[in-house]
Design a protein around this motif. Structure first.
Motif, PDB file in Angstrom:
ATOM      1  N   GLU A 220      14.857  15.397 -35.637  1.00  0.00           N
ATOM      2  CA  GLU A 220      14.689  16.532 -36.553  1.00  0.00           C
ATOM      3  C   GLU A 220      14.965  17.826 -35.789  1.00  0.00           C
ATOM      4  N   PRO A 221      16.250  18.137 -35.518  1.00  0.00           N
ATOM      5  CA  PRO A 221      16.560  19.307 -34.676  1.00  0.00           C
ATOM      6  C   PRO A 221      16.213  20.646 -35.316  1.00  0.00           C
ATOM      7  N   SER A 222      16.041  20.684 -36.626  1.00  0.00           N
ATOM      8  CA  SER A 222      15.743  21.960 -37.283  1.00  0.00           C
ATOM      9  C   SER A 222      14.253  22.289 -37.299  1.00  0.00           C
ATOM     10  N   ASP A 223      13.402  21.354 -36.865  1.00  0.00           N
ATOM     11  CA  ASP A 223      11.956  21.569 -36.878  1.00  0.00           C
ATOM     12  C   ASP A 223      11.529  22.338 -35.628  1.00  0.00           C
ATOM     13  N   PRO A 224      10.975  23.550 -35.770  1.00  0.00           N
ATOM     14  CA  PRO A 224      10.556  24.314 -34.579  1.00  0.00           C
ATOM     15  C   PRO A 224       9.459  23.622 -33.788  1.00  0.00           C
ATOM     16  N   GLU A 225       8.677  22.739 -34.437  1.00  0.00           N
ATOM     17  CA  GLU A 225       7.609  22.045 -33.737  1.00  0.00           C
ATOM     18  C   GLU A 225       8.152  21.013 -32.743  1.00  0.00           C
ATOM     19  N   ARG A 226       9.427  20.632 -32.888  1.00  0.00           N
ATOM     20  CA  ARG A 226      10.013  19.629 -31.989  1.00  0.00           C
ATOM     21  C   ARG A 226      10.536  20.235 -30.697  1.00  0.00           C
ATOM     22  N   LEU A 227      10.475  21.539 -30.555  1.00  0.00           N
ATOM     23  CA  LEU A 227      10.961  22.186 -29.336  1.00  0.00           C
ATOM     24  C   LEU A 227      10.081  21.819 -28.146  1.00  0.00           C
ATOM     25  N   LEU A 228      10.711  21.622 -27.019  1.00  0.00           N
ATOM     26  CA  LEU A 228       9.983  21.308 -25.784  1.00  0.00           C
ATOM     27  C   LEU A 228       9.262  22.544 -25.274  1.00  0.00           C
ATOM     28  N   VAL A 229       8.011  22.377 -24.907  1.00  0.00           N
ATOM     29  CA  VAL A 229       7.272  23.449 -24.242  1.00  0.00           C
ATOM     30  C   VAL A 229       7.595  23.355 -22.757  1.00  0.00           C
ATOM     31  N   PRO A 230       8.355  24.290 -22.203  1.00  0.00           N
ATOM     32  CA  PRO A 230       8.818  24.140 -20.816  1.00  0.00           C
ATOM     33  C   PRO A 230       7.659  24.158 -19.831  1.00  0.00           C
ATOM     34  N   PRO A 231       7.723  23.297 -18.823  1.00  0.00           N
ATOM     35  CA  PRO A 231       6.651  23.285 -17.818  1.00  0.00           C
ATOM     36  C   PRO A 231       6.726  24.511 -16.926  1.00  0.00           C
ATOM     37  N   GLU A 232       5.580  24.871 -16.363  1.00  0.00           N
ATOM     38  CA  GLU A 232       5.531  25.992 -15.437  1.00  0.00           C
ATOM     39  C   GLU A 232       5.895  25.522 -14.034  1.00  0.00           C
TER      40      GLU A 232
ATOM     41  N   ALA B  62      10.983  21.556 -13.328  1.00  0.00           N
ATOM     42  CA  ALA B  62      10.538  22.681 -14.153  1.00  0.00           C
ATOM     43  C   ALA B  62      11.728  23.513 -14.630  1.00  0.00           C
ATOM     44  N   VAL B  63      12.676  23.749 -13.733  1.00  0.00           N
ATOM     45  CA  VAL B  63      13.883  24.495 -14.115  1.00  0.00           C
ATOM     46  C   VAL B  63      14.677  23.727 -15.162  1.00  0.00           C
ATOM     47  N   ALA B  64      14.795  22.383 -14.969  1.00  0.00           N
ATOM     48  CA  ALA B  64      15.506  21.559 -15.953  1.00  0.00           C
ATOM     49  C   ALA B  64      14.809  21.612 -17.309  1.00  0.00           C
ATOM     50  N   GLY B  65      13.472  21.555 -17.317  1.00  0.00           N
ATOM     51  CA  GLY B  65      12.740  21.643 -18.571  1.00  0.00           C
ATOM     52  C   GLY B  65      12.934  22.987 -19.253  1.00  0.00           C
TER      53      GLY B  65
ATOM     54  N   ILE C 254       0.835  -1.200   0.000  1.00  0.00           N
ATOM     55  CA  ILE C 254       0.000   0.000   0.000  1.00  0.00           C
ATOM     56  C   ILE C 254       0.873   1.255   0.000  1.00  0.00           C
ATOM     57  N   THR C 255       1.910   1.262   0.853  1.00  0.00           N
ATOM     58  CA  THR C 255       2.811   2.420   0.914  1.00  0.00           C
ATOM     59  C   THR C 255       3.533   2.624  -0.406  1.00  0.00           C
ATOM     60  N   ALA C 256       4.026   1.501  -0.976  1.00  0.00           N
ATOM     61  CA  ALA C 256       4.727   1.602  -2.254  1.00  0.00           C
ATOM     62  C   ALA C 256       3.809   2.119  -3.347  1.00  0.00           C
ATOM     63  N   ALA C 257       2.557   1.657  -3.350  1.00  0.00           N
ATOM     64  CA  ALA C 257       1.625   2.111  -4.377  1.00  0.00           C
ATOM     65  C   ALA C 257       1.354   3.604  -4.245  1.00  0.00           C
ATOM     66  N   LEU C 258       1.159   4.079  -3.005  1.00  0.00           N
ATOM     67  CA  LEU C 258       0.885   5.507  -2.803  1.00  0.00           C
ATOM     68  C   LEU C 258       2.100   6.358  -3.184  1.00  0.00           C
ATOM     69  N   ILE C 259       3.286   5.913  -2.737  1.00  0.00           N
ATOM     70  CA  ILE C 259       4.504   6.665  -3.076  1.00  0.00           C
ATOM     71  C   ILE C 259       4.739   6.631  -4.580  1.00  0.00           C
ATOM     72  N   PHE C 260       4.503   5.451  -5.179  1.00  0.00           N
ATOM     73  CA  PHE C 260       4.706   5.318  -6.618  1.00  0.00           C
ATOM     74  C   PHE C 260       3.784   6.260  -7.384  1.00  0.00           C
ATOM     75  N   LEU C 261       2.523   6.300  -7.015  1.00  0.00           N
ATOM     76  CA  LEU C 261       1.589   7.162  -7.723  1.00  0.00           C
ATOM     77  C   LEU C 261       1.968   8.633  -7.572  1.00  0.00           C
ATOM     78  N   ALA C 262       2.386   8.994  -6.352  1.00  0.00           N
ATOM     79  CA  ALA C 262       2.747  10.398  -6.122  1.00  0.00           C
ATOM     80  C   ALA C 262       4.012  10.779  -6.891  1.00  0.00           C
ATOM     81  N   ILE C 263       5.062   9.955  -6.764  1.00  0.00           N
ATOM     82  CA  ILE C 263       6.329  10.290  -7.421  1.00  0.00           C
ATOM     83  C   ILE C 263       6.224  10.109  -8.930  1.00  0.00           C
ATOM     84  N   ASN C 264       5.437   9.120  -9.356  1.00  0.00           N
ATOM     85  CA  ASN C 264       5.270   8.927 -10.797  1.00  0.00           C
ATOM     86  C   ASN C 264       4.632  10.167 -11.430  1.00  0.00           C
ATOM     87  N   ARG C 265       3.706  10.775 -10.709  1.00  0.00           N
ATOM     88  CA  ARG C 265       3.056  11.968 -11.247  1.00  0.00           C
ATOM     89  C   ARG C 265       3.985  13.179 -11.184  1.00  0.00           C
ATOM     90  N   MET C 266       4.767  13.263 -10.106  1.00  0.00           N
ATOM     91  CA  MET C 266       5.611  14.444  -9.930  1.00  0.00           C
ATOM     92  C   MET C 266       6.938  14.340 -10.671  1.00  0.00           C
TER      93      MET C 266
END
Length: 493
Positions: free
Chosen positions: A218-230, A236-239, A188-200
């Motif tokens: 395709e590095p030249s395609d502007p559509e392939r750029l990552l939309v950074p998370p808020e 978020a900083v790494a993204g 139960i603990t592993a499942a709760l921790i897994f769900l929380a950390i998996n989401r975060m």
């Protein structure tokens, strides 16, 4: 035939996905279960010892209740059948009440058994309790043990002799229940921790990994750029940094593509340009035979200019190579070299720009004369271009000053002007090709090439802050170290 030393999978594409147990999610789940089980084991060790003490204490209390009733009947001995029933009901072999002055056998079997161990319920240490508990759990079941403790609040002691089979059975049941409960808690603990950390953690990491894989395809395609998370957490900083690096990489790829196209275009032009300059060089050589004094005065300058123009056609292509040619160094008089620069700049006297040379005739520098000429010429040409359309606000004269001095084995060359100075953007990208230009439409190649040539000499070039308006570049060029063998050969008579 030269074999490729790289491993066979050096160019293999990274895996798009991994199995659940080999991925971070599966490892996180297994580690959580393992750590919770380890915590339960650490809790189980003292708890099973405490359970054993409580079990023995309960057994003593049960026996003591019956013993007190019998002990109240003075000079009355229980019939043998009653004793056997009492011993059977309490699971003991003998019951004794001991006082300071006397002891009384409440019930016993016909032949008292041999004792394998004694345990004082009122006096034990935690380490001894844990040791005895595991001894009973692992090796008990057929031993005879003597257990005693205080009888209520009195000074009497209740003592009983019993087999440890019942105790061991109870401990095994307790261990099984704790194990099953630990499994349930850990899952139960592993499942709760897994769900929380998996989401975060896991989901954002997978998103960034997928973005990197798509971007690498395709590095030249502007559509392939990552939309950074808020957000402001680490992921978020790494993204945000990843998105910024992808944007910068796209800009770099575009610049490299432009540079490659520019190099191809210049290489095509270069062939025809060299033929044109060669023809001009042949015609200029004939000017040396003309008796006109004016022609004789300007012919050497014209020849040197054409020779340098032939070399300058390679300037952009030279920057595209891995490195400039190795400098052929020798001691060069610096003042004549700077005078050639001033002559090539051909500053119009009506422009109001003064070119000052503040260098003594005896100053020499250990350098490649052509490469040093290119360095000084590039910086001075930038200075003259900056002064062309600039009027100093304080009424100072528009001037470019070149000075030099030798300190030990290092020559310092300063190129100072009274222009508007370097813009902020040019300062941030100083010495960077295609980004460090101080004027509109410039490429920034001049300073980039100058820095590369200075570094090839083991020197330094830097923009120096000064209190007055303008730009000041300082170049420091060290002499080559003298080889010991050359020194010895000169020192010998």
């Amino acid at each position: 035939m030269v074999e490729d030393a790289r491993p066979a999978n050096a160019n293999a594409m990274p895996r798009a996905a991994v199995g659940f147990l080999r991925g971070l999610s599966g490892k996180l789940l297994l580690l959580t279960v393992a750590f919770v089980m380890l915590a339960e084991v650490l809790i189980f060790v003292p708890s099973v010892a405490n359970m054993r003490i409580r079990w023995l204490q309960d057994r003593l209390n049960t026996v003591a209740a019956a013993a007190v009733v019998v002990d109240g009947l003075q000079n009355v001995e229980l019939p043998r059948a009653v004793q056997r029933d009492t011993l059977m009901a309490t699971g003991t072999k003998a019951i004794v009440i001991r006082r300071k002055d006397a002891s009384r056998m409440i019930a016993t079997v016909d032949m008292p058994p041999a004792i394998d161990g004694e345990y004082d319920i009122a006096n034990f240490t935690p380490v001894a309790a844990i040791r005895d508990a595991f001894d009973t759990l692992l090796f008990g079941g057929s031993r005879i043990m003597r257990v005693y403790g205080p009888l209520g609040e009195s000074d009497a002691t209740i003592e009983l002799v019993m087999k440890d089979a019942g105790l061991r059975k109870a401990m095994l049941v307790y261990s099984r229940n704790v194990f099953l409960l630990s499994i349930a808690i850990s899952l139960i603990t592993a499942a709760l921790i897994f769900l929380a950390i998996n989401r975060m953690l896991i989901v954002p990491i997978r998103r960034m990994t997928a973005s990197m894989q798509e971007f690498s395809n395709e590095p030249s395609d502007p559509e392939r750029l990552l939309v950074p998370p808020e957000g402001g957490d680490e992921l978020a900083v790494a993204g945000q940094h990843l998105a910024s690096m992808q944007r910068e990489l796209q800009k770099t790829l575009k610049q490299q593509k432009s540079l490659a196209e520019l190099g191809l275009a210049v290489s095509k032009i270069n062939h025809d340009m060299r033929n044109i300059l060669s023809s001009a060089q042949l015609i200029s050589d004939r000017l040396a035979d003309v008796d006109d004094p004016v022609v004789k005065r300007f012919a050497p300058t014209l020849l040197r200019t054409i020779d340098r123009a032939v070399g300058y056609t390679q300037e952009v292509l030279s920057y595209g190579r891995t490195a400039e040619a190795e400098p052929h160094r020798r001691f060069v008089a610096l003042r004549p070299l700077v005078e050639d620069v001033a002559e090539l700049l051909a500053i119009d006297r009506q422009s109001g720009i003064d070119f000052e040379i503040q260098i003594r005739d005896d100053v020499v520098v250990d350098a490649d004369s052509e490469q040093l000429f290119r360095v000084v010429h590039n910086i001075c040409r930038n200075a003259v271009q900056a002064l062309t359309n600039h009027e100093p606000e304080d009424g100072r004269a528009r001037s470019v000053s070149v000075s030099a001095m030798r300190t030990g084995s290092v020559v310092t060359i300063s190129i100072d002007d009274t222009g508007p100075g370097m813009p902020a953007k040019a300062r941030e990208n100083l010495f960077t090709a295609f980004r460090g230009s101080a004027r509109s439409g410039g490429t920034g190649l001049g300073l980039a090439i100058a820095r590369e040539l200075v570094l090839a000499h083991g020197g330094t070039i830097a923009l120096v802050e000064k209190p007055t308006p303008g730009t000041l570049f300082r170049i420091e060029l060290p002499d080559r170290p003298v080889p010991l063998d050359a020194f010895r050969s000169k020192a010998r008579p």
